[in-house]
Design an enzyme around this catalytic site. Structure first.
Site, mmCIF file in Angstrom:
data_model
loop_
_atom_site.group_PDB
_atom_site.id
_atom_site.type_symbol
_atom_site.label_atom_id
_atom_site.label_comp_id
_atom_site.label_asym_id
_atom_site.label_seq_id
_atom_site.Cartn_x
_atom_site.Cartn_y
_atom_site.Cartn_z
ATOM 1 N N MET A 27 0.840 -1.206 0.000
ATOM 2 C CA MET A 27 0.000 0.000 0.000
ATOM 3 C C MET A 27 0.872 1.252 0.000
ATOM 4 O O MET A 27 0.381 2.354 0.285
ATOM 5 C CB MET A 27 -0.934 -0.011 1.210
ATOM 6 C CG MET A 27 -1.918 -1.187 1.166
ATOM 7 S SD MET A 27 -3.421 -0.906 2.102
ATOM 8 C CE MET A 27 -2.770 -0.703 3.745
ATOM 9 N N GLY A 28 2.163 1.083 -0.300
ATOM 10 C CA GLY A 28 3.032 2.244 -0.416
ATOM 11 C C GLY A 28 3.506 2.764 0.922
ATOM 12 O O GLY A 28 3.395 2.106 1.950
ATOM 13 N N GLY B 146 10.785 -2.794 5.760
ATOM 14 C CA GLY B 146 10.047 -4.060 5.691
ATOM 15 C C GLY B 146 9.670 -4.368 4.248
ATOM 16 O O GLY B 146 9.911 -5.464 3.736
ATOM 17 N N HIS B 147 9.100 -3.359 3.585
ATOM 18 C CA HIS B 147 8.775 -3.526 2.161
ATOM 19 C C HIS B 147 10.045 -3.809 1.356
ATOM 20 O O HIS B 147 10.056 -4.648 0.464
ATOM 21 C CB HIS B 147 8.132 -2.255 1.602
ATOM 22 C CG HIS B 147 6.840 -1.855 2.255
ATOM 23 N ND1 HIS B 147 6.719 -0.733 3.035
ATOM 24 C CD2 HIS B 147 5.608 -2.421 2.234
ATOM 25 C CE1 HIS B 147 5.481 -0.608 3.462
ATOM 26 N NE2 HIS B 147 4.773 -1.617 2.996
ATOM 27 N N GLY C 56 4.979 -10.208 3.766
ATOM 28 C CA GLY C 56 5.698 -10.170 5.032
ATOM 29 C C GLY C 56 5.018 -11.030 6.084
ATOM 30 O O GLY C 56 3.794 -11.078 6.154
ATOM 31 N N GLN D 71 -2.646 -12.558 7.249
ATOM 32 C CA GLN D 71 -2.774 -12.265 5.809
ATOM 33 C C GLN D 71 -1.986 -13.285 4.982
ATOM 34 O O GLN D 71 -2.472 -13.804 3.972
ATOM 35 C CB GLN D 71 -2.250 -10.858 5.535
ATOM 36 C CG GLN D 71 -2.079 -10.523 4.067
ATOM 37 C CD GLN D 71 -1.697 -9.073 3.866
ATOM 38 O OE1 GLN D 71 -2.550 -8.192 3.922
ATOM 39 N NE2 GLN D 71 -0.431 -8.797 3.644
ATOM 40 N N SER E 221 6.199 -0.488 10.217
ATOM 41 C CA SER E 221 4.848 -0.402 9.661
ATOM 42 C C SER E 221 4.626 1.016 9.160
ATOM 43 O O SER E 221 5.085 1.976 9.797
ATOM 44 C CB SER E 221 3.808 -0.722 10.744
ATOM 45 O OG SER E 221 2.516 -0.324 10.310
ATOM 46 N N SER E 222 3.928 1.150 8.045
ATOM 47 C CA SER E 222 3.591 2.499 7.570
ATOM 48 C C SER E 222 2.787 3.237 8.636
ATOM 49 O O SER E 222 2.882 4.462 8.762
ATOM 50 C CB SER E 222 2.782 2.412 6.272
ATOM 51 O OG SER E 222 3.478 1.640 5.314
HETATM 52 P P1 AMP Z 1 1.404 -2.921 3.478
HETATM 53 O O1 AMP Z 1 1.960 -1.861 2.583
HETATM 54 O O2 AMP Z 1 1.383 -2.539 4.933
HETATM 55 O O3 AMP Z 1 0.103 -3.491 2.977
HETATM 56 O O4 AMP Z 1 2.442 -4.123 3.422
HETATM 57 C C1 AMP Z 1 2.819 -4.677 2.191
HETATM 58 C C2 AMP Z 1 3.618 -5.922 2.462
HETATM 59 O O5 AMP Z 1 4.770 -5.601 3.242
HETATM 60 C C3 AMP Z 1 2.840 -6.979 3.255
HETATM 61 O O6 AMP Z 1 3.116 -8.268 2.742
HETATM 62 C C4 AMP Z 1 3.390 -6.825 4.644
HETATM 63 O O7 AMP Z 1 3.325 -8.011 5.417
HETATM 64 C C5 AMP Z 1 4.823 -6.464 4.355
HETATM 65 N N1 AMP Z 1 5.406 -5.781 5.508
HETATM 66 C C6 AMP Z 1 4.932 -4.682 6.129
HETATM 67 N N2 AMP Z 1 5.696 -4.385 7.202
HETATM 68 C C7 AMP Z 1 6.662 -5.324 7.259
HETATM 69 C C8 AMP Z 1 7.748 -5.570 8.141
HETATM 70 N N3 AMP Z 1 8.002 -4.788 9.196
HETATM 71 N N4 AMP Z 1 8.535 -6.635 7.900
HETATM 72 C C9 AMP Z 1 8.288 -7.441 6.828
HETATM 73 N N5 AMP Z 1 7.290 -7.259 5.963
HETATM 74 C C10 AMP Z 1 6.473 -6.225 6.176
#
Ligand code: AMP
Length: 303
Positions: free
Chosen positions: A30-31, A36-37, A147, A153, A185-186
């Site tokens: 989601m940007g 992490g991303h 992640g 999820q 986390s975003s």
């Molecule tokens: P999001 O943008 O929050 O929807 O996350 C997109 C992807 O990045 C998802 O598969 C999340 O699980 C992964 N992700 C987000 N935060 C982390 C993190 N701290 N470590 C590893 N993967 C992450």
């Protein structure tokens, strides 16, 4: 790096790559990208020839009272990070491009979605599985990278791909943490200074539980009591749930044995945060996957 916002453009780019014999890897996000991303992108880069990052704040996965409107966005910064990671293509569609009309079709994974985060967010996982299915249908990836931070999820998407025989390998990647243990986390951008200081309590609670399991504790209720005790020591953090589940089907466990997920969700100020640790318990042997610290040599995380 290609930057496209139309479905047809992404489809053509991925078709070309596959026609050239390339392995297409997709990283759905989601940007507002963070390390992490970036770790997911690096896993894709190691493993695939044509790496696609999708950036889409998917309205379908937000509840009516959730943070869709204020979800952090920074497309220019995200593009720069993707470029730096050697991404081949960024797909950042508009809502109208993804949903030209309200979809009459949605993808629902039963059971796995009904509790843990699904209890507080009853429409969330249908939104995730529907958009992920659309992205898979558009890009036709050989592999997709998710992640373990969002462990439920990952379990849901893995089950969906398996149930529907989707020709895509679902790859789970380790949780990336800040130096003090907070899972990146975003949504951490929402935290006030005081809440940010309190937020690592969640990781401290998980670690205390892991220490108890390593020390021989095998009773789930006792392990969860440790998590609750640590979290309750920090008044800014309100636990939503702490659960010990089978890592694959997410069913509750009473005694620790096999592959397990210790998962928590909590409110810190107005922000909902989740975290987890994967445990493998085999007799006296315990292996805990606490994730990895962000690479200190990387650029500083966004403020
Ligand atoms: P999001 O943008 O929050 O929807 O996350 C997109 C992807 O990045 C998802 O598969 C999340 O699980 C992964 N992700 C987000 N935060 C982390 C993190 N701290 N470590 C590893 N993967 C992450």
């Amino acid at each position: 790096m290609l930057h496209v916002d139309r479905i047809a453009e992404l489809r053509v780019a991925c078709e070309r790559a596959r026609a050239a014999g390339q392995r297409v890897g997709v990283v759905p996000t989601m940007g507002f990208l963070h390390d992490g991303h970036r770790s997911l992108i690096r896993a894709a880069r190691r493993d695939a020839d044509f790496v696609v990052v999708t950036i889409f704040v998917n309205p379908l996965q937000f509840g009516a009272d959730e943070d869709l409107d204020r979800y952090p966005r920074d497309l220019a910064g995200d593009l720069a990070q993707c470029e730096a990671e050697g991404v081949d293509c960024v797909f950042a569609p508009s809502v109208g491009e993804m949903y030209p009309r309200p979809p009459a079709t949605n993808v629902h994974v039963a059971d796995l979605t009904s509790d843990l985060c699904g209890a507080a967010r009853p429409t969330h996982f249908d939104g995730v599985t529907t958009v992920v299915t659309k992205l898979f249908a558009i890009a036709g990836p050989c592999a997709a990278y998710f992640g373990r931070k969002d462990a439920q999820q990952l379990a849901v998407v893995t089950r969906m791909a398996d149930d529907l025989n989707l020709p895509v390998e679902i790859v789970g990647c380790p949780i990336v943490r800040e130096a003090d243990g907070l899972a990146m986390s975003s949504r951490n951008a929402y935290l006030s200074a005081g809440d940010r200081a309190a937020a690592p309590t969640l990781f401290a609670a998980l670690r205390a539980a892991v220490d108890a399991v390593a020390g021989g504790e095998r009773d789930a209720a006792s392990v969860l009591a440790i998590v609750r005790a640590v979290v309750s020591s920090e008044p800014r953090v309100t636990l939503e749930y702490a659960e010990l589940r089978d890592a694959h089907d997410l069913t509750p466990v009473g005694t620790l044995d096999g592959s397990l997920l210790l998962a928590v969700a909590a409110r810190v100020g107005g922000t909902r945060l989740i975290d987890n640790v994967h445990l493998r318990v085999d007799g006296a042997d315990v292996v805990a996957d606490l994730g990895v610290k962000r690479d200190v040599n990387d650029a500083p995380a966004r403020a």
